[in-house]
Design a protein around this motif. Sequence first.
Motif, short mmCIF file in Angstrom:
data_model
loop_
_atom_site.label_atom_id
_atom_site.label_comp_id
_atom_site.label_asym_id
_atom_site.label_seq_id
_atom_site.Cartn_x
_atom_site.Cartn_y
_atom_site.Cartn_z
N ARG A 71 0.84 -1.20 0.00
CA ARG A 71 0.00 0.00 0.00
C ARG A 71 0.87 1.25 0.00
O ARG A 71 2.02 1.21 0.41
CB ARG A 71 -0.90 0.02 1.24
N ARG A 73 1.25 4.85 1.64
CA ARG A 73 0.80 5.52 2.85
C ARG A 73 1.20 6.99 2.83
O ARG A 73 2.29 7.33 2.39
CB ARG A 73 1.37 4.83 4.07
N GLU A 82 2.78 7.88 9.87
CA GLU A 82 2.00 7.39 8.74
C GLU A 82 0.53 7.63 9.07
O GLU A 82 0.00 7.07 10.03
CB GLU A 82 2.25 5.90 8.52
N CYS A 84 -2.46 7.61 6.85
CA CYS A 84 -3.46 6.71 6.27
C CYS A 84 -2.96 6.24 4.92
O CYS A 84 -1.93 6.68 4.44
CB CYS A 84 -4.81 7.44 6.12
N THR A 85 -3.71 5.35 4.31
CA THR A 85 -3.37 4.91 2.96
C THR A 85 -3.95 5.90 1.94
O THR A 85 -4.90 6.63 2.26
CB THR A 85 -3.92 3.51 2.66
#
Length: 107
Positions: A71, A73, A82, A84-85
Motif C-alpha cells: 500500500r 501511505r 503514517e 493513512c493509505t
Amino acid sequence: MSYGDQKNDSEDMAYGQTAWGCASTRARLDSESMMLLRANLNEPLTRADSWPTLREMLRGKGFDMKPRAGRLRLVDLQSRVEICTFGLLGHPRAELEKRFGSPLQMH
C-alpha cells in the motif's frame, strides 16, 4: 531579523508539531479530519502527472508518501507519522500506478 534569530527549515521541521502527529495512536482518523485532509490534498492528487510531481506537490503541503506492505501511505513530514493509505484518500495505489506508470521507486 539578525542571523542568530533565523531558523532553517530543517530545524522548524524537526521540532514542529502538526495536527497529524497523533494519527499513529488511532486506528483511523475521524470523519471530519479525513474530510479536511482530502480537501487539502485534492489538488495534488488530481493534478499531478507523475510520481515526482505528486511527491513535490505533497511535500509543499507538508506530506510525503511511503510504500509499505503493498500500500501507499501518506506520511506527515514533520512527525514522520503514517497517517493513512492513499486508498482512504480516494486514490488507491493501483489507480496512481495506472496514471503514472510503473510502481513508485522511493529513495
